[in-house]
Design a protein around this motif. Structure first.
Motif, short mmCIF file in Angstrom:
data_model
loop_
_atom_site.label_atom_id
_atom_site.label_comp_id
_atom_site.label_asym_id
_atom_site.label_seq_id
_atom_site.Cartn_x
_atom_site.Cartn_y
_atom_site.Cartn_z
N ASP A 162 -23.10 -67.29 36.97
CA ASP A 162 -24.52 -67.62 36.84
C ASP A 162 -25.35 -66.82 37.83
N ASP A 163 -24.83 -66.68 39.06
CA ASP A 163 -25.53 -65.87 40.07
C ASP A 163 -25.59 -64.40 39.65
N ALA A 164 -24.48 -63.92 39.09
CA ALA A 164 -24.46 -62.53 38.61
C ALA A 164 -25.49 -62.34 37.50
N ARG A 165 -25.59 -63.32 36.60
CA ARG A 165 -26.55 -63.24 35.50
C ARG A 165 -27.98 -63.18 36.02
N GLU A 166 -28.29 -63.93 37.07
CA GLU A 166 -29.63 -63.88 37.67
C GLU A 166 -29.94 -62.48 38.19
N GLU A 167 -28.97 -61.85 38.83
CA GLU A 167 -29.17 -60.50 39.34
C GLU A 167 -29.37 -59.51 38.20
N ILE A 168 -28.61 -59.68 37.13
CA ILE A 168 -28.72 -58.78 35.97
C ILE A 168 -30.09 -58.94 35.31
N GLU A 169 -30.57 -60.18 35.20
CA GLU A 169 -31.89 -60.41 34.61
C GLU A 169 -32.98 -59.78 35.46
N ALA A 170 -32.82 -59.81 36.78
CA ALA A 170 -33.79 -59.14 37.66
C ALA A 170 -33.80 -57.64 37.41
N LEU A 171 -32.62 -57.06 37.17
CA LEU A 171 -32.53 -55.64 36.85
C LEU A 171 -33.19 -55.34 35.50
N MET A 172 -33.00 -56.22 34.54
CA MET A 172 -33.61 -56.04 33.22
C MET A 172 -35.14 -56.05 33.31
N THR A 173 -35.66 -56.93 34.16
CA THR A 173 -37.11 -56.98 34.36
C THR A 173 -37.62 -55.67 34.96
N GLN A 174 -36.89 -55.16 35.92
CA GLN A 174 -37.26 -53.89 36.53
C GLN A 174 -37.15 -52.74 35.53
N LEU A 175 -36.13 -52.82 34.69
CA LEU A 175 -35.94 -51.79 33.66
C LEU A 175 -37.12 -51.76 32.70
N ASP A 176 -37.61 -52.94 32.31
CA ASP A 176 -38.76 -53.01 31.41
C ASP A 176 -40.02 -52.46 32.08
N ALA A 177 -40.17 -52.75 33.37
CA ALA A 177 -41.33 -52.25 34.10
C ALA A 177 -41.31 -50.73 34.19
N ALA A 178 -40.12 -50.14 34.20
CA ALA A 178 -39.98 -48.68 34.31
C ALA A 178 -40.54 -47.95 33.10
N LYS A 179 -40.69 -48.64 31.98
CA LYS A 179 -41.26 -48.01 30.79
C LYS A 179 -42.71 -47.59 31.02
N ASP A 180 -43.40 -48.31 31.91
CA ASP A 180 -44.79 -48.01 32.23
C ASP A 180 -44.97 -47.37 33.59
N ASP A 181 -43.89 -47.20 34.31
CA ASP A 181 -44.00 -46.70 35.69
C ASP A 181 -42.93 -45.64 35.94
N CYS A 182 -43.35 -44.38 35.86
CA CYS A 182 -42.38 -43.29 36.04
C CYS A 182 -41.97 -43.12 37.50
N SER A 183 -42.65 -43.84 38.42
CA SER A 183 -42.28 -43.74 39.83
C SER A 183 -41.03 -44.55 40.15
N ILE A 184 -40.63 -45.44 39.23
CA ILE A 184 -39.38 -46.20 39.44
C ILE A 184 -38.22 -45.28 39.10
N ASN A 185 -37.60 -44.69 40.10
CA ASN A 185 -36.53 -43.73 39.85
C ASN A 185 -35.14 -44.28 40.10
N LYS A 186 -35.07 -45.57 40.46
CA LYS A 186 -33.76 -46.21 40.58
C LYS A 186 -33.96 -47.73 40.54
N LEU A 187 -32.92 -48.43 40.11
CA LEU A 187 -32.94 -49.88 40.10
C LEU A 187 -32.57 -50.41 41.48
N ALA A 188 -33.01 -51.63 41.77
CA ALA A 188 -32.79 -52.21 43.10
C ALA A 188 -31.30 -52.36 43.38
N GLU A 189 -30.85 -51.69 44.43
CA GLU A 189 -29.42 -51.72 44.76
C GLU A 189 -28.94 -53.12 45.10
N LYS A 190 -29.83 -53.94 45.70
CA LYS A 190 -29.38 -55.29 46.10
C LYS A 190 -28.95 -56.10 44.88
N HIS A 191 -29.64 -55.93 43.75
CA HIS A 191 -29.27 -56.68 42.55
C HIS A 191 -27.95 -56.15 41.96
#
Length: 241
Positions: free
Chosen positions: A14-43
């Protein structure tokens, strides 16, 4: 799951799934933001370690429930590249498992990389990376982009195509540079905006992914790993009920 012994393993997933969902949110944000050049390493780090922890907890429950004359500190979930290495791992950790509990033996065997489950080999590889606190190398890949001025579409580009303007006036605005201005899936929004500073440029990518150095999709690999481990956990818990 009825078997409460496996509640800690479920909590890890369940904790892993929360981290993955946080990455998915960041991934979606990257569609509008080309400055996001990597996903959060902590997640990424937390998701990997929680999943590996779940697998090792599962191995300890197998060891405790069935009972083996081996040292507990040596017990971890076997991830082996070939059948010989798997046989050695079982012999050293769960001797005679194929006789004592053939259903569990078959499940562990089926989840090995040499039986087509390559994801678990990548899981082990990147767990070792984050355990040693090495940076998680990533590469952004864009697929399809729509360039707009205000609400009006200027260019739709896909498949590695591009549009290059050479001193072209756009909506009555001349560029501030004599250099070619490129619109593509990899062009920088800031460079385009600087060339036509009075125009309101935006771009949105149809899809974005971030890959590990060996071209493995970070989010897809983590997402599918969590789902597969959850299936394995349910099956083992059922066998040991």
């Amino acid at each position: 799951m009825e078997n409460q012994r496996f509640s800690p393993a479920n909590e890890m997933l369940d904790d892993a799934r929360e981290e993955i969902e946080a990455l998915m949110t960041q991934l979606d944000a990257a569609k509008d933001d080309c400055s996001i050049n990597k996903l959060a390493e902590k997640h990424i780090r937390r998701a990997l370690l929680e999943m590996r922890g779940c697998l090792d907890y599962l191995a300890h429950q197998i060891w405790k429930t069935i009972g083996f004359n081996t040292e507990e500190h040596l017990i971890e979930f076997p991830i082996c590249r070939d059948e010989g290495a798997f046989a050695n791992a079982i012999r050293n950790r769960f001797p005679d498992l194929d006789d004592k509990h053939p259903e569990i033996y078959t499940l562990l065997l089926q989840f090995q990389p040499f039986n087509g489950n390559h994801w678990i080999e990548y899981l082990r590889k990147y767990v070792n990376v984050v355990k040693h606190r090495h940076p998680v190398q990533q590469r952004r890949k864009n697929q399809g982009v729509v360039w707009k001025i205000g609400n009006a579409t200027a260019f739709e580009i896909s498949g590695g195509g591009k549009v290059v303007l050479h001193g072209t006036t756009v909506q009555g605005t001349a560029p501030t540079t004599h250099a070619p201005i490129e619109f593509s899936e990899t062009s920088n929004l800031g460079d385009v905006q600087a060339a036509y500073p009075t125009l309101d440029w935006t771009n949105r990518y149809e899809s974005v992914k971030f890959n590990f150095p060996d071209d493995i999709d970070v989010c897809k690999m983590l997402d599918s790993s969590e789902q597969r481990i959850r299936v394995l956990l349910e099956k083992v818990a059922y066998c040991l009920r």
